[in-house]
Scaffold this motif. Structure first.
Motif, PDB file in Angstrom:
ATOM      1  N   ILE A  98      -4.886  11.729   8.823  1.00 34.71           N
ATOM      2  CA  ILE A  98      -3.574  12.044   8.253  1.00 34.71           C
ATOM      3  C   ILE A  98      -2.686  12.570   9.382  1.00 34.71           C
ATOM      4  O   ILE A  98      -2.769  13.749   9.766  1.00 34.71           O
ATOM      5  N   LEU A 157     -18.485   8.335   5.717  1.00 37.01           N
ATOM      6  CA  LEU A 157     -18.948   9.651   5.252  1.00 37.01           C
ATOM      7  C   LEU A 157     -19.646   9.559   3.902  1.00 37.01           C
ATOM      8  O   LEU A 157     -19.267   8.769   3.039  1.00 37.01           O
ATOM      9  N   LEU A 172       4.157  -1.235  -2.939  1.00 37.61           N
ATOM     10  CA  LEU A 172       3.289  -1.840  -3.958  1.00 37.61           C
ATOM     11  C   LEU A 172       1.861  -1.373  -3.723  1.00 37.61           C
ATOM     12  O   LEU A 172       1.338  -1.508  -2.611  1.00 37.61           O
ATOM     13  N   THR A 218     -16.005   4.586  -0.779  1.00 33.57           N
ATOM     14  CA  THR A 218     -14.752   4.635   0.004  1.00 33.57           C
ATOM     15  C   THR A 218     -14.146   3.245   0.080  1.00 33.57           C
ATOM     16  O   THR A 218     -12.962   3.041  -0.207  1.00 33.57           O
ATOM     17  N   GLY A 221       0.772  -1.873   5.135  1.00 32.56           N
ATOM     18  CA  GLY A 221       0.011  -0.662   5.455  1.00 32.56           C
ATOM     19  C   GLY A 221      -1.475  -0.927   5.328  1.00 32.56           C
ATOM     20  O   GLY A 221      -2.271   0.001   5.253  1.00 32.56           O
ATOM     21  N   LEU A 265     -10.614   2.285  -1.502  1.00 31.10           N
ATOM     22  CA  LEU A 265      -9.549   1.997  -0.530  1.00 31.10           C
ATOM     23  C   LEU A 265     -10.012   0.811   0.327  1.00 31.10           C
ATOM     24  O   LEU A 265     -10.580   0.992   1.398  1.00 31.10           O
ATOM     25  N   PRO A 291     -11.203  13.719  -2.895  1.00 31.57           N
ATOM     26  CA  PRO A 291     -12.278  12.774  -2.565  1.00 31.57           C
ATOM     27  C   PRO A 291     -12.148  12.147  -1.183  1.00 31.57           C
ATOM     28  O   PRO A 291     -13.114  11.613  -0.665  1.00 31.57           O
ATOM     29  N   LEU A 314     -13.048   5.172   7.577  1.00 31.68           N
ATOM     30  CA  LEU A 314     -11.887   5.925   7.114  1.00 31.68           C
ATOM     31  C   LEU A 314     -10.786   5.984   8.158  1.00 31.68           C
ATOM     32  O   LEU A 314      -9.685   6.468   7.890  1.00 31.68           O
ATOM     33  N   ILE A 352      -1.519  -7.722  -5.408  1.00 29.53           N
ATOM     34  CA  ILE A 352      -0.672  -8.604  -4.601  1.00 29.53           C
ATOM     35  C   ILE A 352      -1.442  -9.898  -4.350  1.00 29.53           C
ATOM     36  O   ILE A 352      -2.560  -9.860  -3.837  1.00 29.53           O
ATOM     37  N   ASN A 400      -8.746  -1.154   2.311  1.00 28.58           N
ATOM     38  CA  ASN A 400      -8.315  -1.245   3.719  1.00 28.58           C
ATOM     39  C   ASN A 400      -9.297  -0.516   4.633  1.00 28.58           C
ATOM     40  O   ASN A 400      -9.376  -0.802   5.817  1.00 28.58           O
ATOM     41  N   GLY A 406       0.838  -1.193   0.000  1.00 28.79           N
ATOM     42  CA  GLY A 406       0.000   0.000   0.000  1.00 28.79           C
ATOM     43  C   GLY A 406       0.876   1.246   0.000  1.00 28.79           C
ATOM     44  O   GLY A 406       2.040   1.203   0.430  1.00 28.79           O
ATOM     45  N   ALA A 449       2.527   4.501   4.934  1.00 27.17           N
ATOM     46  CA  ALA A 449       3.496   3.663   4.224  1.00 27.17           C
ATOM     47  C   ALA A 449       4.582   4.533   3.583  1.00 27.17           C
ATOM     48  O   ALA A 449       5.767   4.204   3.613  1.00 27.17           O
ATOM     49  N   ALA A 484      -3.059   2.738   9.457  1.00 28.77           N
ATOM     50  CA  ALA A 484      -3.891   3.387  10.470  1.00 28.77           C
ATOM     51  C   ALA A 484      -4.508   2.406  11.464  1.00 28.77           C
ATOM     52  O   ALA A 484      -5.046   2.838  12.480  1.00 28.77           O
TER      53      ALA A 484
HETATM   54  C1  LIG Z   1     -14.132  10.656   2.620  1.00 29.93           C
HETATM   55  C2  LIG Z   1     -12.933  10.703   3.525  1.00 29.93           C
HETATM   56  C3  LIG Z   1     -12.605  11.889   4.154  1.00 29.93           C
HETATM   57  C4  LIG Z   1     -11.515  11.952   5.010  1.00 29.93           C
HETATM   58  N1  LIG Z   1     -11.188  13.140   5.569  1.00 29.93           N
HETATM   59  C5  LIG Z   1     -10.095  13.244   6.351  1.00 29.93           C
HETATM   60  C6  LIG Z   1      -9.660  14.505   6.809  1.00 29.93           C
HETATM   61  O1  LIG Z   1     -10.209  15.536   6.444  1.00 29.93           O
HETATM   62  N2  LIG Z   1      -8.582  14.537   7.616  1.00 29.93           N
HETATM   63  C7  LIG Z   1      -7.894  13.415   7.961  1.00 29.93           C
HETATM   64  O2  LIG Z   1      -6.906  13.528   8.683  1.00 29.93           O
HETATM   65  N3  LIG Z   1      -8.265  12.206   7.501  1.00 29.93           N
HETATM   66  C8  LIG Z   1      -9.344  12.095   6.713  1.00 29.93           C
HETATM   67  N4  LIG Z   1      -9.711  10.884   6.203  1.00 29.93           N
HETATM   68  C9  LIG Z   1      -9.063   9.660   6.729  1.00 29.93           C
HETATM   69  C10 LIG Z   1      -7.690   9.394   6.148  1.00 29.93           C
HETATM   70  O3  LIG Z   1      -7.732   9.506   4.748  1.00 29.93           O
HETATM   71  C11 LIG Z   1      -7.231   7.998   6.554  1.00 29.93           C
HETATM   72  O4  LIG Z   1      -7.389   7.790   7.933  1.00 29.93           O
HETATM   73  C12 LIG Z   1      -5.792   7.777   6.149  1.00 29.93           C
HETATM   74  O5  LIG Z   1      -5.655   7.973   4.765  1.00 29.93           O
HETATM   75  C13 LIG Z   1      -5.284   6.387   6.506  1.00 29.93           C
HETATM   76  O6  LIG Z   1      -3.949   6.335   6.087  1.00 29.93           O
HETATM   77  P1  LIG Z   1      -3.136   5.009   5.843  1.00 29.93           P
HETATM   78  O7  LIG Z   1      -1.729   5.421   5.678  1.00 29.93           O
HETATM   79  O8  LIG Z   1      -3.432   4.003   6.889  1.00 29.93           O
HETATM   80  O9  LIG Z   1      -3.643   4.368   4.500  1.00 29.93           O
HETATM   81  P2  LIG Z   1      -4.636   4.773   3.367  1.00 29.93           P
HETATM   82  O10 LIG Z   1      -4.616   6.215   3.100  1.00 29.93           O
HETATM   83  O11 LIG Z   1      -5.936   4.171   3.665  1.00 29.93           O
HETATM   84  O12 LIG Z   1      -3.984   4.037   2.136  1.00 29.93           O
HETATM   85  C14 LIG Z   1      -3.917   2.634   2.019  1.00 29.93           C
HETATM   86  C15 LIG Z   1      -3.408   2.312   0.644  1.00 29.93           C
HETATM   87  O13 LIG Z   1      -3.349   0.898   0.472  1.00 29.93           O
HETATM   88  C16 LIG Z   1      -3.869   0.575  -0.807  1.00 29.93           C
HETATM   89  N5  LIG Z   1      -4.383  -0.806  -0.772  1.00 29.93           N
HETATM   90  C17 LIG Z   1      -5.493  -1.272  -0.180  1.00 29.93           C
HETATM   91  N6  LIG Z   1      -5.592  -2.591  -0.380  1.00 29.93           N
HETATM   92  C18 LIG Z   1      -4.514  -2.959  -1.117  1.00 29.93           C
HETATM   93  C19 LIG Z   1      -4.044  -4.193  -1.636  1.00 29.93           C
HETATM   94  N7  LIG Z   1      -4.703  -5.327  -1.425  1.00 29.93           N
HETATM   95  N8  LIG Z   1      -2.890  -4.183  -2.328  1.00 29.93           N
HETATM   96  C20 LIG Z   1      -2.192  -3.036  -2.537  1.00 29.93           C
HETATM   97  N9  LIG Z   1      -2.599  -1.849  -2.080  1.00 29.93           N
HETATM   98  C21 LIG Z   1      -3.732  -1.808  -1.359  1.00 29.93           C
HETATM   99  C22 LIG Z   1      -4.970   1.584  -1.033  1.00 29.93           C
HETATM  100  O14 LIG Z   1      -5.275   1.688  -2.405  1.00 29.93           O
HETATM  101  C23 LIG Z   1      -4.325   2.842  -0.452  1.00 29.93           C
HETATM  102  O15 LIG Z   1      -3.548   3.515  -1.399  1.00 29.93           O
HETATM  103  C24 LIG Z   1     -10.744  10.788   5.274  1.00 29.93           C
HETATM  104  C25 LIG Z   1     -11.035   9.613   4.601  1.00 29.93           C
HETATM  105  C26 LIG Z   1     -12.127   9.555   3.737  1.00 29.93           C
HETATM  106  C27 LIG Z   1     -12.424   8.279   3.020  1.00 29.93           C
END
Ligand SMILES: Cc1cc2nc3c(=O)[nH]c(=O)nc-3n(C[C@H](O)[C@H](O)[C@H](O)COP(=O)(O)OP(=O)(O)OC[C@H]3O[C@@H](n4cnc5c(N)ncnc54)[C@H](O)[C@@H]3O)c2cc1C
Length: 538
Positions: free
Chosen positions: A502, A318, A33, A448, A283, A452, A58, A460, A253, A454, A11, A16, A494
């Motif tokens: 974030i 959301l 990846l 959502t 991730g 994504l 988005p 989220l 993967i 995950n 991810g 990540a 997360a």
């Molecule tokens: C509508 C919406 C609004 C939001 N608003 C806010 C905000 O205003 N402020 C804030 O702080 N947070 C906000 N968030 C939450 C925030 O985006 C997430 O909590 C955060 O992105 C999680 O980060 P992460 O690093 O865990 O992974 P993520 O950002 O969830 O990324 C995970 C990655 O892994 C990839 N993935 C998933 N499955 C696989 C697989 N099988 N193989 C390879 N890749 C894979 C996904 O495509 C993605 O790129 C929002 C989320 C959403 C959906």
């Protein structure tokens, strides 16, 4: 064909990418990846296909205190053009009668706004900000920036200092109990619980009474990334590339490869195998990692059960309405109070404390609750996200993932619900009429999850804080310090401490743990929470 890296990361969410950046700066050969076509996960900005030149975010948009994050500083992301703005009038809750409850960067102004509703609550706000600021700065911030301590050890260390004891005392409450005990005005209570809800902590959850005073006292305000949220991801990816790291998108993967009992690499759906000398870092969420991607015999039964039991937030999903506009939304309230024209986050439809119970109950029934929505007009602060003179705006609303028992119900209902939301918005900003709205589209919790995966069930935050899924026990006992029961496999998303949104801190903390396991000299100086708490208690 096979290739070998030092570390492979699954991810490209921002956690990540932050992790990858730290490991790449250490000189490790790293690869991320990603299934999507672009890196960044929740850091996305897309160009409107029917209105070129209009850019929408988005997923995440309001990024709290990013410029004060240790990784933002360490990685010097400004060198890659990453830039944030933090508007003065950070949050404005607009009431139907035209009054507003306002959170400014300047606490005096916030206090004055609270004072228009209740002198008692204005004094309470100031008292909690003053009392909690040292607790935030000396305990809660370093705690979020460190791998979590074992709970008994944490309690023991906190009990040694006055601030620590106070934190434990307030934490024992739920946010709901804290607000009803310390604030008297219905509107202020509603606003504070919403503030808490933004962090997606269930207001009824005991053990989180500190969440609201911590948010009030925190120096971290809502910020936005210039150029859109994806600009942060681009900056991270450029930094990683400059340090030899690689990112591969649009890959599927198939499985994590186990050799001699260790996570040794991954196999893609194409059959390609890629190996990692030092380890594999996921991730993704615990179900993806332990149940979908690892061979059954590589995961002890107990661990599979723990992963299966990992719970998601009922209240986090959301519904989003995104607009491409000819002109900015003009709120009627601006005629009375011109400062409101520059409000960053605006909250609509929230009036009474009781609405929280109504929202929770509607979620439990799988119904859409009475509308409370919040959003922004990004182009007020960053003209680059629309053609010259034009604008974008969005509104979010908390809705159940499983609408009337089935997430697919959203497919039939989303357009109608989007129209209803626009109608409500228009009551506050009458110029959102047909000639102003050039284009609009909606996104549901199902969208959502599909984009994504995950974020299962549209959560989220990738996992609730209920059920003890916090700190040392996040995502579950035995996998809570980024290491997992599978040798050579780590977590960094997360679903680990300190959780969703974030913050980049899950990746930041995982980097410290992995560097320590590999006996690599760290080039950065993360806070050591054990030392900090020990020193504050002596
Ligand atoms: C509508 C919406 C609004 C939001 N608003 C806010 C905000 O205003 N402020 C804030 O702080 N947070 C906000 N968030 C939450 C925030 O985006 C997430 O909590 C955060 O992105 C999680 O980060 P992460 O690093 O865990 O992974 P993520 O950002 O969830 O990324 C995970 C990655 O892994 C990839 N993935 C998933 N499955 C696989 C697989 N099988 N193989 C390879 N890749 C894979 C996904 O495509 C993605 O790129 C929002 C989320 C959403 C959906």
């Amino acid at each position: 064909m096979s290739e070998t890296f030092d570390a492979i990361i699954l991810g490209t969410g921002h956690n990540a990418l932050v992790l990858q950046a730290y490991l790449s700066h250490c000189g490790l050969r790293t690869l991320t990846l990603e299934r999507a076509a672009c890196p960044g996960g929740g850091l996305a900005t897309i160009e409107n296909p029917s209105r070129p030149g209009f850019f929408h975010n988005p997923h995440s948009f309001f990024h709290r205190g990013i410029t004060a994050m240790p990784w933002y500083r360490d990685l010097e992301l400004a060198r890659y053009g990453v830039r944030y703005v933090e508007p003065e009038l950070n949050v404005a809750m607009i009431l139907a009668d035209g009054r507003t409850l306002e959170w400014w960067r300047d606490i005096e102004k916030t206090e004055a706004s609270f004072g228009e509703f209740s002198d008692h609550d204005a004094r309470s706000l100031r008292r909690w900000v003053d009392e909690f600021r040292p607790i935030v700065e000396q305990i809660l911030m370093p705690e979020a920036q460190s791998p979590p301590l074992e709970p008994d050890r944490r309690r023991e260390l906190l009990r040694r200092s006055k601030s620590g004891r106070r934190l434990l005392e307030i934490s024992a409450l739920s946010p709901l109990e804290f607000v009803t005990r310390e604030f008297e005005h219905d509107t202020i209570r509603a606003g504070l619980l919403f503030f808490n809800g933004l962090r997606e902590i269930d207001p009824r959850l005991e053990g989180f009474g500190h969440a609201i005073p911590a948010l009030l006292a925190s120096p971290a305000r809502a910020q936005m990334c210039v150029g859109g949220s994806a600009a942060l991801a681009r900056g991270l990816v450029e930094d990683i590339a400059d340090h030899g790291g690689q990112t591969r998108c649009s890959v599927e993967i198939r499985q994590i490869l186990i050799r001699d009992g260790r996570a040794a690499g991954v196999e893609l759906a194409t059959g390609e195998q890629i190996f990692a000398r030092a380890g594999v870092v996921s991730g993704l969420n615990p179900q993806q990692t332990f149940m979908q991607l690892l061979p059954v015999d590589a995961v002890p039964g107990r661990v599979r059960e723990q992963a299966a039991r990992f719970r998601y937030n009922l209240l986090a999903p959301l519904f989003a309405l995104h607009l491409a506009l000819d002109e900015v939304p003009r709120y009627s309230v601006v005629e009375r109070r011109s400062e409101l024209a520059d409000a960053f986050m605006t909250i609509l439809g929230l009036e009474r404390f009781q609405q929280f119970h109504e929202i929770v109950q509607a979620h439990e029934r799988g119904e859409i609750p009475p509308t409370v929505a919040w959003g922004a007009c990004p182009t007020l602060f960053d003209a680059s996200q629309a053609p010259p003179g034009k604008h974008t705006a969005f509104l979010w609303e908390k809705v159940p993932y499983s609408l009337r028992g089935d997430p697919l119900t959203w497919e039939n209902e989303k357009q109608g619900h989007g129209r209803a939301l626009l109608e409500l918005w228009r009551q506050y900003a009458p110029n959102l009429n047909d000639s102003n709205v050039l284009d609009c589209f909606v996104l549901t919790p199902l969208d959502t999850e599909q984009t994504l995966p995950n974020m299962a069930m549209g959560d989220l935050l990738v996992g609730s804080f209920a059920g003890n899924q916090i700190g040392y026990n996040r995502p579950f006992a035995g996998a809570g310090r980024y290491r997992t029961p599978v040798d050579g496999l780590y977590l960094c998303g997360a679903s680990t401490h300190p959780g969703g949104n974030i913050t980049g801190l899950c990746g930041y903390n995982a980097a410290a743990v992995i560097a320590s396991d590999l006996a690599i000299k760290r080039w950065w100086n993360p806070p050591i929470i054990e030392d900090i708490l020990t020193a504050s208690g002596s």
